[in-house]
Design an enzyme around this catalytic site. Structure first.
Site, PDB file in Angstrom:
ATOM      1  N   TYR A 127       0.831  -1.202   0.000  1.00 37.48           N
ATOM      2  CA  TYR A 127       0.000   0.000   0.000  1.00 37.48           C
ATOM      3  C   TYR A 127       0.866   1.253   0.000  1.00 37.48           C
ATOM      4  O   TYR A 127       1.930   1.286   0.640  1.00 37.48           O
ATOM      5  CB  TYR A 127      -0.869   0.059   1.268  1.00 37.48           C
ATOM      6  CG  TYR A 127      -2.089  -0.821   1.244  1.00 37.48           C
ATOM      7  CD1 TYR A 127      -3.277  -0.367   0.703  1.00 37.48           C
ATOM      8  CD2 TYR A 127      -2.063  -2.091   1.791  1.00 37.48           C
ATOM      9  CE1 TYR A 127      -4.413  -1.158   0.695  1.00 37.48           C
ATOM     10  CE2 TYR A 127      -3.196  -2.895   1.794  1.00 37.48           C
ATOM     11  CZ  TYR A 127      -4.368  -2.418   1.246  1.00 37.48           C
ATOM     12  OH  TYR A 127      -5.491  -3.203   1.251  1.00 37.48           O
ATOM     13  N   TYR A 163      -1.173  -9.791   0.816  1.00 32.74           N
ATOM     14  CA  TYR A 163      -0.111  -9.246   1.665  1.00 32.74           C
ATOM     15  C   TYR A 163      -0.225  -9.785   3.088  1.00 32.74           C
ATOM     16  O   TYR A 163      -1.298 -10.134   3.555  1.00 32.74           O
ATOM     17  CB  TYR A 163      -0.081  -7.717   1.630  1.00 32.74           C
ATOM     18  CG  TYR A 163      -1.152  -7.006   2.401  1.00 32.74           C
ATOM     19  CD1 TYR A 163      -0.953  -6.633   3.727  1.00 32.74           C
ATOM     20  CD2 TYR A 163      -2.360  -6.676   1.808  1.00 32.74           C
ATOM     21  CE1 TYR A 163      -1.932  -5.967   4.428  1.00 32.74           C
ATOM     22  CE2 TYR A 163      -3.342  -6.001   2.500  1.00 32.74           C
ATOM     23  CZ  TYR A 163      -3.121  -5.655   3.818  1.00 32.74           C
ATOM     24  OH  TYR A 163      -4.093  -4.982   4.509  1.00 32.74           O
ATOM     25  N   ARG A 198      -3.650 -11.595   3.830  1.00 30.10           N
ATOM     26  CA  ARG A 198      -4.927 -11.177   3.267  1.00 30.10           C
ATOM     27  C   ARG A 198      -5.040 -11.680   1.838  1.00 30.10           C
ATOM     28  O   ARG A 198      -4.089 -11.603   1.068  1.00 30.10           O
ATOM     29  CB  ARG A 198      -5.059  -9.640   3.235  1.00 30.10           C
ATOM     30  CG  ARG A 198      -5.045  -8.914   4.551  1.00 30.10           C
ATOM     31  CD  ARG A 198      -6.161  -9.303   5.518  1.00 30.10           C
ATOM     32  NE  ARG A 198      -7.454  -9.675   4.937  1.00 30.10           N
ATOM     33  CZ  ARG A 198      -8.403  -8.823   4.528  1.00 30.10           C
ATOM     34  NH1 ARG A 198      -8.209  -7.529   4.613  1.00 30.10           N
ATOM     35  NH2 ARG A 198      -9.554  -9.265   4.049  1.00 30.10           N
ATOM     36  N   HIS A 253      -7.635  -8.168  -2.453  1.00 29.34           N
ATOM     37  CA  HIS A 253      -8.925  -7.526  -2.194  1.00 29.34           C
ATOM     38  C   HIS A 253      -8.869  -6.056  -2.541  1.00 29.34           C
ATOM     39  O   HIS A 253      -7.811  -5.429  -2.526  1.00 29.34           O
ATOM     40  CB  HIS A 253      -9.354  -7.696  -0.731  1.00 29.34           C
ATOM     41  CG  HIS A 253      -8.437  -7.021   0.250  1.00 29.34           C
ATOM     42  ND1 HIS A 253      -7.263  -7.582   0.680  1.00 29.34           N
ATOM     43  CD2 HIS A 253      -8.525  -5.818   0.877  1.00 29.34           C
ATOM     44  CE1 HIS A 253      -6.651  -6.758   1.522  1.00 29.34           C
ATOM     45  NE2 HIS A 253      -7.396  -5.672   1.656  1.00 29.34           N
ATOM     46  N   HIS A 256     -10.924  -2.558  -1.300  1.00 26.73           N
ATOM     47  CA  HIS A 256     -11.862  -1.974  -0.337  1.00 26.73           C
ATOM     48  C   HIS A 256     -12.867  -1.099  -1.077  1.00 26.73           C
ATOM     49  O   HIS A 256     -12.484  -0.319  -1.956  1.00 26.73           O
ATOM     50  CB  HIS A 256     -11.113  -1.100   0.664  1.00 26.73           C
ATOM     51  CG  HIS A 256     -10.137  -1.838   1.535  1.00 26.73           C
ATOM     52  ND1 HIS A 256     -10.461  -2.302   2.784  1.00 26.73           N
ATOM     53  CD2 HIS A 256      -8.847  -2.184   1.332  1.00 26.73           C
ATOM     54  CE1 HIS A 256      -9.401  -2.896   3.313  1.00 26.73           C
ATOM     55  NE2 HIS A 256      -8.408  -2.843   2.450  1.00 26.73           N
TER      56      HIS A 256
END
Lengths: 206, 242
Positions: free
Chosen positions: B108, B147, B157, B160, B162
């Site tokens: 991120y 990640y 995770r 995905h 959000h």
């Protein structure tokens, strides 16, 4: 699990996670993509009423301050009108009634500047005391938490408010009442949200 | 004459409970007291309104919205699209849809993400759009990578994206996550598993959409979102009682 055939089931919530700021307030994380951020200006320059500042912390069940939360607010203008066709009346040009802030990454402090809302109609002919609706998301919060902020200098209206009146035991109503401080350049209302434990803030299923 | 009134009661069995100890951060961030049920008032049946003036045309193209001119983000090019509907299958028009995600390597663009996978200099990771008259939205992006995260010692995770959606009332406000069909990390993810209902998990999984895939350009995934529906009352119990 069976559902009535004619209704679609609502999409499930998931946590906003620790990086919610990237999506919802990217410039606060140093990502310059959008020409303007949404949620920065709640009332706009033309709004009537008293200019106020709301500030507070989000506090977890251990008494620790959250440094990654995001709060959205929704409120009426000083005349008690929402910027929405289903609220009776018009709002000032530029009054949006909606805002979005994040907690400071270092201190966890959050704040927003707005105008104090007026009373809005309640159900069945009642009147609701002035209030601001809050929606709180963060890492570890699986579904957004809904609460309301009321004002400690509206004691008579608060005592008659139909929503506060639903809160039982009555001493928990105090968790929804922000405290006014007139010592600065504009009035500040302090509103700390306790997610869990002693003095836990009242949250609503709306 | 039917008068629109309250929103349908939220079926909390389809949503994760606040306290879901497999997701450790929820332990100290979940209320211990019951939620107080609140019959909708004007404060809940209204909400912020958005339109195309709130966004810029390129805001929904994550391939290019942070890229140097002439460059694009690195990764699997996808179109992530679908409709926002209410529980009566009516389109939710002119509603703001915002997304954020990691890059193709699971990193991120955030000061608190110190995962060793590198940043992509041409990828920011956020996008926004407003639905059209059919409730339709689309984004162009790269498929995010899995990640690792500190929960148990070896949790990852799934890929995905959000999603944040408004609807037309504050009562409909929703944040969720969209997963990708066939990802074997989905059924072992503690955040996915906060949702008690397997069918509700299944509805968070975007499906490969071959029909909308653009040959030699981008693979399409379809993700439809359902917000709370709304009651029509035949009775004279209008919310404002006037």
């Amino acid at each position: 699990m069976l559902y009535p055939q004619s209704y679609l089931p609502e999409t499930a919530s998931q946590t906003a996670g620790p990086y919610v700021h990237i999506g919802l307030l990217p410039s606060d994380t140093g990502i310059e993509i959008y020409d303007h951020e949404l949620g920065r200006h709640i009332a706009g320059p033309n709004a009537a009423g008293e200019r106020i500042r709301i500030e507070g912390l989000l506090i977890d069940g251990n008494g620790a301050t959250l440094k990654d939360g995001l709060i959205e607010v929704w409120q009426a203008n000083a005349a008690g009108v929402y910027a929405h066709p289903e609220s009776s009346g018009d709002v000032e040009d530029g009054f949006r009634g909606w805002g979005r802030v994040i907690a400071d990454f270092e201190s966890g402090a959050w704040s927003f500047e707005t105008v104090k809302p007026g009373a809005v109609p309640g159900r069945g002919g009642t009147v609701q005391a002035p209030h601001i609706s809050l929606w709180i998301v963060a890492r570890g919060i699986n579904i957004g938490l809904n609460t309301r902020l009321y004002f400690d200098d509206e004691r008579a209206a608060n005592d008659a408010d139909p929503v506060l009146g639903r809160v039982d035991p009555p001493h928990r109503r105090e968790t929804l009442i922000a405290n006014r401080d007139d010592s600065g350049p504009i009035p500040v209302y302090r509103f700390d949200v306790h997610l869990q434990g002693d003095g836990e803030t009242v949250f609503f299923d709306i | 004459m039917k008068t629109p009134a309250e929103y349908y009661m939220r079926d909390r069995r389809l949503h994760p409970p606040a306290y879901a100890p497999g997701y450790k951060t929820s332990v100290a961030r979940s209320p211990r007291q019951a939620l107080i049920s609140l019959e909708n008032t004007v404060s809940e049946i209204t909400g912020p309104r958005f339109d195309h003036s709130d966004i810029a045309p390129g805001d929904n193209d994550l391939l290019t919205n942070y890229a140097t001119c002439g460059e694009t983000a690195i990764g699997e090019r996808i179109i992530l699209h679908g409709r926002v509907l209410d529980q009566d299958a009516k389109p939710v028009r002119n509603t703001l849809v915002e997304v954020w995600q990691a890059n193709a390597g699971g990193r991120y663009r955030h000061k608190k993400d110190n995962y060793l996978a590198p940043m992509d200099p041409n990828f920011g990771g956020c996008g926004r759009t407003v639905t059209d008259d059919d409730g339709y939205y689309f984004f162009r992006t790269v498929k995010p990578g899995a990640y690792p995260w500190p929960n148990q010692v070896n949790n990852w995770r799934p890929a995905h994206v959000h999603f944040s959606v408004f609807g037309s009332a504050f009562a409909q406000r929703l944040i969720t996550q969209c997963y990708f069909e066939g990802d074997p990390l989905i059924p072992i993810c503690p955040i996915v598993l906060t949702i008690p209902d397997p069918s509700a998990i299944d509805r968070l999984v975007a499906r490969l959409d071959v029909n909308q895939t653009i040959p030699f350009d981008a693979i399409a995934y379809r993700f439809d979102i359902v917000l709370r529906g709304r009651r029509s009352t035949l009775f004279e119990n209008r919310l404002e009682g006037n």
